[in-house]
Scaffold this motif. Sequence first.
Motif, PDB file in Angstrom:
ATOM      1  N   HIS A   1       0.829  -0.973   0.221  1.00 44.65           N
ATOM      2  CA  HIS A   1       0.163  -0.039  -0.046  1.00 44.65           C
ATOM      3  C   HIS A   1       0.910   1.212  -0.043  1.00 44.65           C
ATOM      4  CE1 HIS A   1      -3.010   3.011   0.975  1.00 44.65           C
ATOM      5  NE2 HIS A   1      -2.723   2.884   2.110  1.00 44.65           N
TER       6      HIS A   1
ATOM      7  N   HIS B   1       0.893   5.775  -0.635  1.00 45.63           N
ATOM      8  CA  HIS B   1       0.373   7.044  -0.816  1.00 45.63           C
ATOM      9  C   HIS B   1       1.329   8.078  -1.703  1.00 45.63           C
ATOM     10  CE1 HIS B   1      -1.343   6.743   3.651  1.00 45.63           C
ATOM     11  NE2 HIS B   1      -1.916   5.884   2.827  1.00 45.63           N
TER      12      HIS B   1
ATOM     13  N   HIS C   1      -7.157   8.202  -1.813  1.00 43.68           N
ATOM     14  CA  HIS C   1      -6.580   7.787  -0.630  1.00 43.68           C
ATOM     15  C   HIS C   1      -5.198   7.239  -1.367  1.00 43.68           C
ATOM     16  CE1 HIS C   1      -6.317   4.689   2.878  1.00 43.68           C
ATOM     17  NE2 HIS C   1      -5.118   4.895   2.496  1.00 43.68           N
TER      18      HIS C   1
HETATM   19 ZN   LIG Z   1      -3.214   4.594   3.423  1.00 45.77          ZN
END
Ligand SMILES: [Zn+2]
Length: 257
Positions: A110, A112, A173
């Motif tokens: 994950h 950003h 996000h």
């Molecule tokens: Zn996040």
Amino acid sequence: MNSRTKPPAGMGAGEWQARVDLAACYRLVDMHGWSDLLGTHISARVPGEPDHFLLNPYGNLWDEMCASDLIKVDMDGNVKSETNGYVNPAGFTIHSAILMARPEVNCAMHTHTPAGVGVATQKGGLLPITQHALHVLAHLGYAEYGGFETDPAERDRIAAAIEDHNVLVLKNHGLITAGRSVGEAFVWMYRAERACKMQLAIQQAGAEIEPIDTALVEKSLALNKELNSDKGHRPIGKNEWPALLRKLDRVNPGYDQ
Ligand SMILES: [Zn+2]
């Protein structure tokens, strides 16, 4: 197997190898400029222990991550390894959701990044305007923004959104990728990140975009599914991962400690 260091007493070779690969992945993500200080997370399932996975201790910078730092947790969030650290609750939610829903997936990432969030915030998401985007779009899904992902109830929503995709855009996000190996998840992130960066570069240039014919887009997506499979000539991550580890050994060794 690429680990040259031995597991500590009481730990199996499979878990140690997963730790070495995962620690390397954290350092490689940082090297590529995709880390977010202490935020975001990468997980790896422990081989032979389908209900256990490894996550980063919240507080380590990614370029200093070592195999022995990583924390083993179960699917209920219980810590199963000796540690003085703790895992980020949002990380646990996202990664347990994906690893529970997809038994064949052994690594989830994950990020950003400005490019990933930049595209995740656009109404049209990743546009089929470059060859790189077509590589990724064949394996990409979307999840609506759900706020801070610390509620275990969010797991069902994330699991439903990822379906059988390798890349999931979390609207407003960031990005998630999933792979059968750490190398596969890393290379999916590399491809997704690059496609997002190209889209932003094109939009920022402000020039009129040359569209790709819809029929050609459909044909390319189908072809990419074949080429990226084990039957294709470029199974994702297989050739890239050993090369990336060699690079890491040259510029930031020590992840296998
Ligand atoms: Zn996040």
